[in-house]
Scaffold this active site. Structure first.
Site, PDB file in Angstrom:
ATOM      1  NE  ARG A 132     -14.085   0.593   2.913  1.00 35.60           N
ATOM      2  CZ  ARG A 132     -14.475   0.143   1.740  1.00 35.60           C
ATOM      3  NH1 ARG A 132     -14.467  -1.132   1.475  1.00 35.60           N
ATOM      4  NH2 ARG A 132     -14.884   0.976   0.802  1.00 35.60           N
ATOM      5  CB  CYS A 133     -10.898   3.288   9.981  1.00 33.36           C
ATOM      6  SG  CYS A 133      -9.782   2.392  11.064  1.00 33.36           S
TER       7      CYS A 133
ATOM      8  CD  GLN B 187      -3.075  -0.984   2.231  1.00 31.17           C
ATOM      9  OE1 GLN B 187      -3.268  -1.976   2.907  1.00 31.17           O
ATOM     10  NE2 GLN B 187      -3.727   0.151   2.448  1.00 31.17           N
TER      11      GLN B 187
END
Lengths: 284, 808
Positions: free
Chosen positions: B386-387, B239
């Protein structure tokens, strides 16, 4: 998720299957759809040096509906059962249960015979077959023999089938009366938290016969004769339902797992059975 | 020259911001033509995989590789002893700790990497793994952080001095040998005083269980060391490819210019692919040792059991208010279970991430937060699933505390929120725990949400349902879940955000080609967010060339400008800003070229959609396409040829997207089965770049929220065995389990972002988890429930009903 090396066989007839089984004994296993065995091999929990694929052996993919009985070949898939209109007419519980097994992709591969013969307490068909009083045909070097579904399951993954035998077909008396297959699961594709098969006959408002089997609530499917008997002769009122549930709870023996503790499973088993009986009775 | 098309048509042709442009990525993804790391096949490529520990805590007494080395196809077996001479048997973590690459004398969690088998293919590797003989001596296992803090058992002997004292860690003093750090924000004494003297105080303890991002594609890499030119190429599921390049350089000693890191297509990350894993290090070493490319790909069980978990926060709160419900103070203590190594992926100065956003969307005058990090015998990680960094934990905490306070006050929870929201005119708002919220209009969003769902009608229906339940007419209860969240995303300003000393800016480089098309490269990397679609839209609006003529390229460190990658909803707030700013540099030069071509002063032309036109004479213009060509064929006095720009953007502040969610749920108290009848999600992410992609992001985030709230967990037994290591037991919802979502929006642009965008990918997860959970809790509120822990799977919902006496 990589299996150990194995020899792969794809014989064209049953004699060849049986001779490979004879030759390798414990080291050989037959495979139908492979949706139970292959994951176990990939996890290296099943060691199968000789894997015999049954797909090319003929004569095990038919559904024959007779006057009194239904015969289903071991390689008939759950998808075949769902799509068979005549079968759904005479034994609608097979379709109702098949639609609650795994997901469509698995049902295209998963077979009735594999689901039954593997002896996994999580499989749905074994309990259903006990409810319907099916008989399994197995074939070995000494020829064919028939084993009642209600006598087939001994422990988890341990059945009355001998190592050298292959389950080839299932024979079911044409079911009578109302039916229901009720299953609680956490998500699509899951095994049952609790499931109940019920087939029940109503004669003038009185229950004249009832067969009840439970799934994934013990190390084998549980045919609860006492639960069925508790309904016979009643109008399937609340007292009868209570008696049937109490009888069933005496027969199951669930264990704690990720689906929940024993108290929860017992409670849900009772709720599911009540609902299954009510639904079956409404159709009877 | 006369226009052949209208201005409106010219705008439409650009497919710029605000347009639901179809995703350009989907042509390849929907045809199976993506190029993921496991699709990479190189000549002579080998395959590596791990021998993993079956125990959660054990000494490794011996490792015998002899039998394994005789397995056909096995070339090498690496252990810590092989890596020690290179100094690579341990590696630094993103959290200032270090982590064993291969078991160095002991193992600290089930599944830990013990040896790396290198073989000709993955079948031989798997056989080799079976043949490695490891002798373990089991040690006492600590899976509970509270017990770990009291236990004599030392998990990390490497962090205890010879005299038995406990040296300070990367984040300050440590209280116990299994303690990692204490992190504080806010004012302790004033907060305690406010709470002690308050009219009303509500207290609650809650456990936000351990779960896992579980991307569809697991982690993996291919390392290829070219011994002729000394260049290492590393393809992987990263990522943050540039950060990985720097880390690889720092720990391997290979100069950074000799390392090329490539993130190909990535099948979801959700935080799981931010960190550095032993598989990367071992693949690199194995490639150096063998001179051949080496691939390592996790299987699903490896992924769930060993690479970066999320959450695992034990939170205790106190919230004080006046009798009328005006909140006066908030206190929060967290015991954070970090597993065997502290490998959280947070900005350096924030060992508990942005947990200090836990005052939420409310005007809370005083607050105090204290977080204790603890070692246990569980897998390391602690990523932001996902935060933004720990924001889901923070929002879950405050949205539960609000509900608990509402119960204490006997007030409606929607009204309690309304009277405590930060007001529109208070922005920029300085929160008690330090953050400055850039913008917001919470009351408008809340009123819109409640009106749309007919909140009063729902409450009336619920009251009737309770009556019916008590009268024996139904066995289903109805829950109304509310949540109002404020995210803090777009990390972040270099002055307070860095990872391993690298400031968290981001970048964009644009090259305009002579024929009026372009390529833009960014420091981010899409894992499914649709960057190739949306960043082209930003540029289309900024530079007046059609989005369809702009290629977006990310993930190759040899070509992309340096950036910190994609996580924490930072791509649009940071790289999106860099894209706009680089676009404006292009436009500034284009203006000079246009003025030259039109023979007027620079100030006499103005930008209009896709062209520069003479002010007051719109029929005199040069299109951007014409300007692009001129940049390459005109000798313009005082101007260099070409049309390129690069921008590195250091954001002045975070962005603060917010939203209002409502969930309506029916719960079967006898089976514990919840049924989601309705889910309404209003998101305000500022300027909306692509409404279709926003809607998709909201659906995805809500689905992962549903998963976490209703069953998804990484559970351990007392021996430290992972109980949920496959997708049979780890809940990944399918279309079957997912309800229909209603999406809605308001628009409150960020005042400091060049295009006013705030980021949206993670909001629905952050807001969704408390909303689903609150719906379950609300169903049982009339029967005395104040709080029950997630995940709300069937048996735990049943247990709540059972404990409240709702069964016979």
């Amino acid at each position: 998720m990589i299996p150990a090396a194995f020899e792969y066989y794809r014989p064209k007839d049953m004699d060849k299957v049986l001779s490979i089984l004879e030759e390798h004994g414990d080291d050989a296993r037959v495979m139908a759809g492979g949706h139970s065995l292959i994951p176990m091999m990939k996890l290296r929990m099943a060691d199968v040096p000789h894997l015999i694929d049954l797909q090319d052996v003929g004569g095990m993919s038919e559904i024959e509906i007779g006057a009194d009985t239904i015969k289903i070949g071991a390689l008939v898939t759950q998808s075949d059962i769902i799509d068979h209109a005549a079968l759904a007419d005479v034994a609608p519980i097979l379709r109702e249960a098949s639609l609650q097994i795994a997901d469509p992709q698995v049902r295209y591969m998963g077979t009735l015979g594999g689901n039954i013969a593997n002896g996994d307490p999580g499989n749905d068909m074994p309990g259903l077959m006990q409810c319907l009083d099916a008989t399994f045909t197995v074939v070995g070097q000494d020829g064919e023999r028939a084993i009642p579904a209600r006598d087939f399951y001994e422990a988890a993954y341990v059945t009355a089938r001998e190592d050298g035998e292959v389950l080839t077909a299932v024979t079911i008396p044409r079911p009578k009366g109302g039916h229901a297959y009720e299953k609680q699961k956490r998500k699509i594709g899951d095994y049952a938290t609790a499931a109940a098969s019920v087939q029940i006959v109503n004669d003038g408002g009185k229950c004249v016969s009832a067969a009840i089997a439970m799934t994934n609530l013990s190390d084998t499917p549980v045919f609860s004769k006492t639960a069925g008997d508790a309904l016979v002769g009643t109008s399937v009122d609340d007292a009868a339902l209570k008696a049937a549930v109490a009888a069933m709870l005496g027969d199951i023996d669930p264990t704690e797992d990720n689906r929940g503790p024993v108290a929860f499973k017992n409670h849900v088993a009772g709720v599911i059975l009540r609902r299954a009986i009510a639904r079956a009775w409404s159709r009877a | 020259m006369k226009d052949e098309i209208t201005r409106e048509e010219r705008v439409d042709n650009l497919k710029g911001m605000g347009c639901s442009r179809k995703r350009v990525e989907d042509a390849r993804f929907t045809q199976g033509k993506g190029n993921y790391v496991d699709d990479i096949k190189l000549d002579g490529m080998l395959f590596g995989d791990f021998v993993r520990s079956p125990y959660a805590h054990a000494r490794v007494k011996s490792i015998n590789k002899d039998t394994a080395l005789k397995v056909p196809g096995v070339l090498a077996v690496l252990t810590a002893d092989d890596l020690r001479p290179l100094g690579l048997h341990w590696m630094p973590t993103l959290a200032g700790d270090k982590q064993m690459v291969l078991a160095d004398g002991k193992v600290l969690f089930q599944g830990q990497e013990v040896a790396f088998v290198v073989a000709e293919d993955r079948y031989a590797a798997a056989d080799g793994i079976e043949a490695v003989e490891v002798e373990y001596e089991e040690l006492p296992v600590l899976v509970n952080p509270f017990e770990a803090l009291k236990s004599d058992v030392v998990l990390r002997e490497d962090l205890v001095a010879e005299d038995g004292s406990i040296p300070a860690g990367a984040h300050g003093p440590r209280k116990h040998h299994n303690h990692i750090f204490t992190w504080e924000a806010g004012d302790k004494d004033p907060t305690e005083e406010v709470i002690a003297n308050a009219e009303v105080v509500a207290e609650e303890s809650m456990y936000y269980h351990r779960t896992h991002p579980c991307p569809l594609e697991t982690c993996g890499c291919v390392a290829s060391m070219d011994k002729v030119n000394g260049k290492l190429t590393l393809w992987g599921t990263f990522q943050a490819p540039h950060a990985i390049r720097t880390v690889v350089s720092l720990i391997s000693g290979i100069e950074e210019h000799n390392i090329r890191v490539v993130s190909p297509d990535i099948g979801g990350g959700f935080g799981n692919k931010v960190g550095a894993y032993p598989g990367y290090v071992c693949s690199v070493v194995a490639s150096i040792v063998t001179g051949k490319p080496v691939k390592w790909i996790e299987d699903r069980m490896d992924n769930l059991m060993t690479t970066a978990f999320a959450r695992d926060y034990h939170m205790t709160g106190k919230i004080s208010a006046t009798k009328e419900g005006k909140i006066t103070g908030l206190q929060c203590h967290v015991t954070a279970d970090h597993g065997g190594f502290d490998a959280c992926a947070d900005p350096t100065k924030f060992p508990a991430g942005f947990m200090n956003i836990c005052t939420g969307s409310y005007d809370i005058p005083t607050a105090f937060l204290e977080v204790d990090g603890v070692y246990t015998n569980k897998a390391p990680g602690g990523v932001s699933y996902r935060c933004s960094f720990r924001v889901t934990e923070a929002v879950y905490f405050i949205e539960r505390m609000i509900e608990v306070l509402a119960i204490k006050l006997n007030m409606d929870a929607a009204e309690l929120r309304r009277i405590n929201f930060i007001k529109k005119e208070q922005f920029p708002y300085k929160a008690a725990l330090g953050w400055e919220y850039d913008s917001g209009d919470y009351h408008t969003a809340w009123d819109k949400a409640l009106k749309t769902v007919d909140y009063d009608g729902l409450r009336a229906e619920q009251a009737q349902r309770v009556k019916d339940f008590k009268a024996g007419k139904t066995r289903k209860l109805m829950g109304i879940g509310l949540s109002f969240f404020t995210e803090i995303v777009g990390a972040g300003p270099v002055k307070n955000c860095d990872i391993l000393g690298l400031g968290m800016f981001d970048s964009c480089e644009i090259r305009i080609h002579p024929t009026g098309s372009a390529i833009a490269r960014l420091g981010t990397i899409s894992q499914g967010q649709g960057h190739a679609t949306t960043f082209a839209q930003i540029l289309a609006s900024e530079i007046g060339l059609p989005a369809d003529s702009i290629t977006i390229e990310e993930g190759d460190t040899d070509t992309a400008p340096y950036g910190l990658g994609t996580y924490g909803s930072r791509s649009t707030p940071v790289a999106g800003a860099a894209t706009a700013m680089a676009g404006r540099k292009i436009r500034a030069k284009a203006q000079m070229i246009a003025a030259y071509l039109l023979e007027v002063h620079d100030n006499d032309v103005e930008f209009d959609v896709d062209r520069f036109a003479v002010k007051g004479a719109p029929e005199k213009f040069k299109t951007m396409k014409e300007i692009a060509f001129a940049a390459y064929n005109q000798a313009i006095p005082g101007l260099e040829p070409g049309l390129e720009a690069v921008s590195y953007y250091d954001p002045p502040n975070m962005t603060y997207p917010f939203g209002a969610y409502v969930c309506v749920m029916d719960i079967d108290v006898d089976t514990g089965v919840p049924e989601i009848r309705r889910f309404y999600a209003l998101d305000d992410c500022g300027t909306r770049i692509n409404p279709m992609i926003i809607e998709g992001q909201v659906h995805g985030g809500l689905t992962e929220a549903l998963a976490v709230a209703l069953g998804q967990e990484i559970a351990y037994d007392d021996m430290g065995n992972v109980k949920t290591g496959t997708l049979m037991d780890f809940f990944l919802p399918t279309a079957w389990e997912v309800p229909n979502y209603e999406t809605d929006f308001t628009v409150t642009p960020s005042p400091h972002h060049p295009i006013g965008a705030k980021g949206v990918g993670e909001s629905p997860h952050v807001g969704g988890v408390p909303c689903f959970s609150n719906a379950v809790q609300d169903a049982f509120r009339p029967f005395g429930n104040t709080h029950t822990n997630m995940p709300h799977d069937h048996w735990r919902i049943w247990r709540t009903a059972n404990e409240l006496g709702l069964h016979d």
